[in-house]
Design an enzyme around this catalytic site. Sequence first.
Site, mmCIF file in Angstrom:
data_model
loop_
_atom_site.group_PDB
_atom_site.id
_atom_site.type_symbol
_atom_site.label_atom_id
_atom_site.label_comp_id
_atom_site.label_asym_id
_atom_site.label_seq_id
_atom_site.Cartn_x
_atom_site.Cartn_y
_atom_site.Cartn_z
ATOM 1 C CG ASP A 1 -13.869 6.061 -0.872
ATOM 2 O OD1 ASP A 1 -13.709 5.916 0.450
ATOM 3 O OD2 ASP A 1 -12.796 6.004 -1.716
ATOM 4 N NE ARG B 1 -10.020 -5.367 0.933
ATOM 5 C CZ ARG B 1 -9.238 -4.291 1.397
ATOM 6 N NH1 ARG B 1 -9.761 -3.417 2.323
ATOM 7 N NH2 ARG B 1 -7.957 -4.205 1.245
ATOM 8 C CG HIS C 1 -8.533 -0.041 -2.437
ATOM 9 N ND1 HIS C 1 -7.686 -1.017 -2.408
ATOM 10 C CD2 HIS C 1 -9.445 0.357 -1.441
ATOM 11 C CE1 HIS C 1 -7.976 -1.293 -0.966
ATOM 12 N NE2 HIS C 1 -8.643 -0.593 -0.420
ATOM 13 C CB CYS D 1 -14.108 0.758 0.483
ATOM 14 S SG CYS D 1 -13.404 2.410 0.398
ATOM 15 N NE ARG E 1 -3.911 0.634 2.009
ATOM 16 C CZ ARG E 1 -4.922 0.632 2.595
ATOM 17 N NH1 ARG E 1 -5.071 1.229 3.745
ATOM 18 N NH2 ARG E 1 -6.073 -0.116 2.062
ATOM 19 C CD GLN F 1 -12.910 -2.302 -0.259
ATOM 20 O OE1 GLN F 1 -11.997 -2.122 0.471
ATOM 21 N NE2 GLN F 1 -14.277 -2.804 -0.029
HETATM 22 N N1 NVA Z 1 -10.412 6.591 -1.286
HETATM 23 C C1 NVA Z 1 -9.889 6.118 0.250
HETATM 24 C C2 NVA Z 1 -10.111 4.607 0.260
HETATM 25 C C3 NVA Z 1 -9.920 4.190 1.645
HETATM 26 C C4 NVA Z 1 -9.842 2.727 1.789
HETATM 27 C C5 NVA Z 1 -8.708 6.594 0.528
HETATM 28 O O1 NVA Z 1 -7.473 6.340 -0.535
HETATM 29 O O2 NVA Z 1 -8.445 7.073 1.499
#
Ligand code: NVA
Length: 307
Positions: free
Chosen positions: A224, A292, A128, A264, A101, A131
């Site tokens: 989100d 997940r 992502h 998510c 990540r 997810q």
């Molecule tokens: N768009 C959000 C997703 C979090 C899982 C972020 O990047 O913070």
Amino acid sequence: MTRHFLRDDDLTPAEQAEVLALAAAMKQDPFAAKPLAGPVTVATIYDKPTLRTQASFSSGIAELGGHSMLVDGRLAGIGERESVADVARVLGRQAGEIVWRTFAQADLEAMAAHSGVPVVNALTDEFHPCQLLADLQTLAEHKGSLAGLTAAFLGDAACNMGNSWALAGALAGMHVRFGAPEGYAPDADVLVRAKEIAEETGGSVSVTPDPVTAAADADVLITDTWVSMGKESEKEARIAVFSPYALTTELLGHADPDAVVLHCLPAYRGKEIEAEVLDGPRSLVWDEAENRRHAQKAILAFLWERR
Ligand code: NVA
């Protein structure tokens, strides 16, 4: 050639379906498949906050018979103390797969180019994809199949989740609508690619500034956070821009009567989603969070078989 999962369209439509079927089978019998028995070590690195991702990769890797090795990106000083390429060369000699990540998609690509082992995107600024596998698995569980379903993504579609929904939804043959303010659509190149994929799969991808048009008769509403990790300094301005796109009971009333809701997480009740919706009967968010683990096990197993 080593396969990676850096963005959703690293899988073909058929491969996405195969991974989702594997995820469903792994959920049925979580301890049956042990492709990482040895145990094979999977290096996991988190340069941004994490709860679901770290927990689900750790437990999932254990269920696959493997060993999850947490590499502290700050101690390693990736890209500072040594280049991403050199980190990749070293980790590729210690681990069978790498999960990362981080911020820049280009760094993830450099890791994949030099590691010699499969690399999985555990979230970047741009995508992502893990997810999305969980989201699609959850939706398939509740709707039976994915092709032909209409998904409406509301709010900040310019983030990783927006880009990934465009690609993954198109791969699944879904009709993906984004209800987003001007300037907050998914990335233009991603939209072009998603539309090409949708041509192939019978899906479609569209963007509208009107949340009600996006939500009308949809089978699933998705949102989100309005403030993705790294965007904290824009918080106040973003809340003002995105407020009309909140996923409320009223907006849900425009969707199909059997519509479900995905998020998510982490969620900000009263901001991008009303508490009554997130905690209500249409919300699948806890199944989505559980999935997940199953979805990521499936992609790790899929890549390991093809290494
Ligand atoms: N768009 C959000 C997703 C979090 C899982 C972020 O990047 O913070």
